[in-house]
Design a protein around this motif. Structure first.
Motif, PDB file in Angstrom:
ATOM      1  N   GLN A  88       5.314   1.112  -4.331  1.00 46.91           N
ATOM      2  CA  GLN A  88       4.492   1.037  -5.535  1.00 46.91           C
ATOM      3  C   GLN A  88       4.386   2.431  -6.149  1.00 46.91           C
ATOM      4  O   GLN A  88       3.324   3.071  -6.094  1.00 46.91           O
ATOM      5  CB  GLN A  88       3.096   0.504  -5.186  1.00 46.91           C
ATOM      6  N   VAL A 147       0.813  -1.213   0.000  1.00 48.22           N
ATOM      7  CA  VAL A 147       0.000   0.000   0.000  1.00 48.22           C
ATOM      8  C   VAL A 147       0.845   1.260   0.000  1.00 48.22           C
ATOM      9  O   VAL A 147       0.302   2.372  -0.033  1.00 48.22           O
ATOM     10  CB  VAL A 147      -0.944   0.022   1.229  1.00 48.22           C
ATOM     11  N   SER A 148       2.150   1.113   0.033  1.00 47.63           N
ATOM     12  CA  SER A 148       3.036   2.264   0.136  1.00 47.63           C
ATOM     13  C   SER A 148       3.422   2.791  -1.241  1.00 47.63           C
ATOM     14  O   SER A 148       3.756   2.022  -2.151  1.00 47.63           O
ATOM     15  CB  SER A 148       4.313   1.867   0.900  1.00 47.63           C
ATOM     16  N   THR A 149       3.390   4.111  -1.392  1.00 41.94           N
ATOM     17  CA  THR A 149       3.839   4.738  -2.630  1.00 41.94           C
ATOM     18  C   THR A 149       5.338   4.570  -2.815  1.00 41.94           C
ATOM     19  O   THR A 149       5.840   4.616  -3.944  1.00 41.94           O
ATOM     20  CB  THR A 149       3.480   6.237  -2.618  1.00 41.94           C
ATOM     21  N   GLN A 195      -1.963   3.787  -4.886  1.00 46.93           N
ATOM     22  CA  GLN A 195      -1.291   4.146  -3.634  1.00 46.93           C
ATOM     23  C   GLN A 195      -1.024   5.646  -3.534  1.00 46.93           C
ATOM     24  O   GLN A 195      -1.073   6.215  -2.445  1.00 46.93           O
ATOM     25  CB  GLN A 195       0.027   3.368  -3.507  1.00 46.93           C
TER      26      GLN A 195
END
Length: 530
Positions: A266, A261-263, A431
């Motif tokens: 991702q 879920v992390s930018t 994300q």
């Protein structure tokens, strides 16, 4: 003396009977620090520094209060700042608790330029400083489980917004950047393999430029903030070679849990859109129009609010230093004019690189406000008015239960819910949308907190709430989800917020990420207070 820092120290500590002969810091600056650097340090101290008062931590110990709020007083982020030098940038760690700036390393200005120029208009100018708000998820996850990752975005956004506002107060052109290559910033700032995520950059430009975060004209950064924070006068540690704390195995495990879920893990490149945010989503224009959160009540007239052309005062310092999170409320009604003037604070915003990003709507559950009938309202920022939605404001028992039985919600006069169609946004933006939505929501919450402080009433931000119950009380549409909640009213100065316990029972989670309760949250349907 050949050592100018030692000479400066000796001069400042020499005993004198006539204090008028002691040179002021402005008259005798540290020889090792330029005036602009010192002004940036003032911005950091006001934007994210300690202030008077204390709060109870998760372990029921006392710590010095800070100028921005945090879930559980955990502050799951760190602040780094790259100062522009004569040739290169110099990276410092801002140690808020130690009230110091610790030198880490030099950074080639070409690397800073490359990070900032990616997708941005070409320019030969580089900012006086780049402040990085770096999330450290484990510090929140060990109490709140995976939900703690969201709190790194919310808490860090409070600080980034406040730093940008303080930067404008000091005459800098301040811009918050969210659309940047987090992996590249980690490499440039030496954060790789440290379980940290750069979540926001705040550039402070000392040259005159339109579109700063506030209305004050840029002054080359030489004027300083109007009212500096007397509790955050930093100690400069130029030769410390500071290093960030290494993560332990539990922190590395938690870091792996947020990778989907992390930018940071991702990344998604989005075009930059510089501009001032509209703060909150536009609401239905007239009674009967569709509101983003559900239809307004066409049979009820909108409630006009006081202070339409107001907002935050020019001298931000006293408001920031006076802001505090209310620990409880008295059973007294809130003044409608004070509420209106506080809401006017969200009509402004900060300059960002994602002005087209996802904004939250603002729904108010009015329970006890003089002259305003109880019920749910959508805030129309453009018209500065409340659009009636319906309902009766909810019972005391229902409101407290919707806030996970946190005592701070008892007797509150207003519940403010920031909401958005999260499912749609995540599908469209992934994300990056999650990060931007929570930034914008927390930025609104920070301005609301400052607006309440300016109007001298109490407010507190809540990350723990039953989204379904809040939605039902506020009469939100089925597609809308609550992402952040604030409660406001007449503060009870004798209240103590004891719910900052080592385990976040209101979240049904425990310290270890292996033991996080992943049971689904309630969404819709009849719900009885527990």
């Amino acid at each position: 003396m050949t050592n100018p820092l030692l000479a400066n120290f000796w001069n400042e500590t020499r005993l004198r009977s006539n204090l008028a002969t002691v040179p002021s810091p402005a008259d005798a600056p540290d020889p090792g620090v330029s005036i602009v650097w010192r002004r940036v340090a003032e911005v950091l101290g006001l934007g994210y520094g300690e202030r008077s008062g204390a709060v109870i931590t998760k372990g029921k110990t006392l710590m010095r209060a800070r100028t921005t709020p945090s879930a559980g007083a955990l502050y799951p982020f760190e602040v780094l700042v790259a100062f522009r030098g004569a040739h290169d940038y110099v990276l410092y760690q801002y140690d808020v608790a130690g009230c110091s700036l610790r030198r880490m390393t030099a950074v080639d200005r070409r690397e800073i330029a490359a990070v900032l120029a990616a997708g941005a208009p070409a320019t030969d100018e580089l900012p006086a400083a780049v402040v990085a708000v770096v999330g450290r998820p484990w510090h929140a996850m060990r109490k709140y489980g995976r939900r703690g990752y969201l709190y790194t975005h919310l808490d860090g956004a409070h600080a980034a917004t406040n730093i940008a506002l303080a930067g404008a107060d000091a005459g800098f052109a301040a811009v918050v950047r969210l659309r940047f290559d987090r992996g590249e910033v980690s490499r440039v700032f030496g954060l790789e393999d440290l379980c940290r995520e750069p979540q926001a950059l705040v550039t402070l430009d000392a040259s005159a430029r339109s579109g700063s975060a506030g209305s004050r004209p840029a002054q080359g950064g030489s004027g300083g903030v109007r009212t500096a924070n007397p509790f955050a006068l930093p100690i400069w540690r130029h030769d410390s070679g500071s290093h960030l704390e290494e993560p332990d195995p539990s922190e590395r495990e938690a870091w792996g849990l947020v990778s989907p879920v992390s930018t940071y893990h991702q990344p998604r490149a989005l075009p930059l859109r510089f501009g001032r945010t509209a703060s909150v989503r536009p609401s239905g224009g007239l009674p009967g129009d569709a509101s983003p959160g559900g239809a307004v009540d066409g049979s009820a007239a909108p409630v006009a609010l006081a202070g339409r052309d107001g907002g935050l005062p020019e001298d931000l310092g006293p408001v920031v230093l006076g802001r505090q999170s209310a620990k409880g409320f008295l059973a007294k009604p809130l003044d409608a004019d004070a509420l209106g003037r506080a809401l006017a604070a969200v009509r402004g915003g900060v300059t960002v690189d994602c002005a087209d990003g996802p904004l939250a709507g603002l729904r108010l559950l009015v329970r006890s406000v003089d002259g305003v009938p109880s019920g749910a309202y959508e805030y129309d920022a453009e018209g500065h008015r409340l659009l009636p939605v319906g309902g009766d404001g909810g019972s005391e028992q229902a409101v407290v239960a919707s806030c996970m039985n946190q005592g701070v919600a008892a007797n509150c006069a207003v519940v403010l819910a920031l909401h958005a169609p999260v499912g749609q946004l995540l599908g469209e933006r992934g994300q990056q949308g999650l990060a931007e939505l929570h930034f914008h929501a927390a930025s609104i919450a920070q301005r609301l907190s400052l607006g309440a402080a300016a109007q001298d009433f109490g407010i507190s931000c809540l990350g723990g709430f039953d989204a379904g119950r809040i939605s039902d009380l506020a009469r939100l549409g089925a597609e809308e989800e609550v992402i952040y909640v604030l409660v406001a009213g007449t503060p009870d100065e004798n209240a103590v917020k004891w719910d900052r316990a080592p385990i976040a029972y209101s979240h049904r989670s425990v310290h270890s990420p292996q033991n996080v309760d992943h049971s689904p949250q309630r969404t819709r349907g009849p719900q009885q207070p527990s």
